[in-house]
Design an enzyme around this catalytic site. Structure first.
Site, PDB file in Angstrom:
ATOM      1  N   ILE A  74      33.151  -8.999  14.264  1.00 10.37           N
ATOM      2  CA  ILE A  74      33.926  -9.802  13.563  1.00 10.37           C
ATOM      3  C   ILE A  74      35.154  -8.798  13.046  1.00 10.37           C
ATOM      4  CG2 ILE A  74      32.439  -9.407  11.557  1.00 10.37           C
ATOM      5  CD1 ILE A  74      33.139 -12.097  10.736  1.00 10.37           C
ATOM      6  N   SER A  75      36.194  -9.488  13.113  1.00 10.47           N
ATOM      7  CA  SER A  75      37.341  -8.738  12.685  1.00 10.47           C
ATOM      8  C   SER A  75      37.568  -8.592  11.104  1.00 10.47           C
ATOM      9  CB  SER A  75      38.647  -9.469  13.021  1.00 10.47           C
ATOM     10  OG  SER A  75      38.796  -9.419  14.465  1.00 10.47           O
TER      11      SER A  75
END
Length: 225
Positions: A74-75
């Protein structure tokens, strides 16, 4: 749109604890990053902890990537906010996302453009299924997700006003540029060992204008063989 705090189980102080951590993150980004209030509002509306595996949930509002399985992440929130701004997202834009992952970035995009305007391609069927279920539970069921090779885009819903990558490609995929409307914008990390955030705008005559915004570090995009 989307999730609103309704109490319930969580970590530490439960949902109120996560909400407090999210507020602190937003204030840190407001002070440190050159990002718009529109991007910050979208981040603030999305409960990042709901997209993070339970064993990592205590780190949900740390401003860094976190593993979500299948070698994907997840960024970091600041990067999602920067991409919202570099894409110049507006309500009603039709947007193609390549790399659904856990669904977090798609939810943030949906907060700006509307969930019915977000189309996302995920290489791993297991991630796509989990993201689809999670997004629906959180009120983002209008986001469309398909399993496929993101290098090919999603031609059935083209043309798009915007498209972006959540993983690094060796080169800008031709199909994504082909599927942009004139005036549309592509954004993504490009490169193998060294990656650069690249924006490509499609001119009315079909030619393109390319800009770069410095070094970034993303997981490598899969497929394309």
């Amino acid at each position: 749109m989307g999730w609103r705090d309704s109490g319930g189980e969580g970590s530490g102080d439960g949902e109120s604890g996560f909400e407090r951590q999210r507020d602190e993150l937003i204030e840190q980004l407001r002070e440190r990053e050159r990002v718009s209030e529109r991007a910050l509002d979208a981040l603030e509306a999305v409960p990042r902890h709901e997209f993070v595996p339970e064993r990592k949930r205590r780190h949900a509002y740390a401003d860094r990537p976190l593993p979500i399985g299948e070698g994907q992440t997840i960024s970091a929130p600041h990067m999602v906010a920067i991409m919202v701004d570099r894409l110049e997202l507006e309500p009603g834009h039709e947007v193609l996302e390549v790399g659904t992952g856990c669904g977090y970035h798609a939810a943030v995009t949906a907060e700006v453009v509307g969930g019915e305007n977000v189309y996302s391609v995920e290489y791993h069927s297991s991630l796509a299924e989990r993201a689809r279920d999670r997004l629906a539970e959180l009120g983002y069921g209008d986001i469309s997700i398909t399993v496929g090779d993101g290098h090919d885009g999603w031609p059935e819903h083209a043309p798009y006003d915007r498209s972006y990558l959540t993983a690094a490609a060796s080169a800008v995929p031709d199909a994504l540029l082909d599927q942009l409307r004139p005036g549309g914008i592509f954004l993504g990390p490009i490169g193998d060992r060294r990656q650069t955030l690249v924006r490509v705008q499609k001119r009315p005559d079909g030619s393109t204008e390319r800009e770069t915004f410095g070094g970034v570090r993303f997981v490598q995009m899969q497929g394309g063989t």
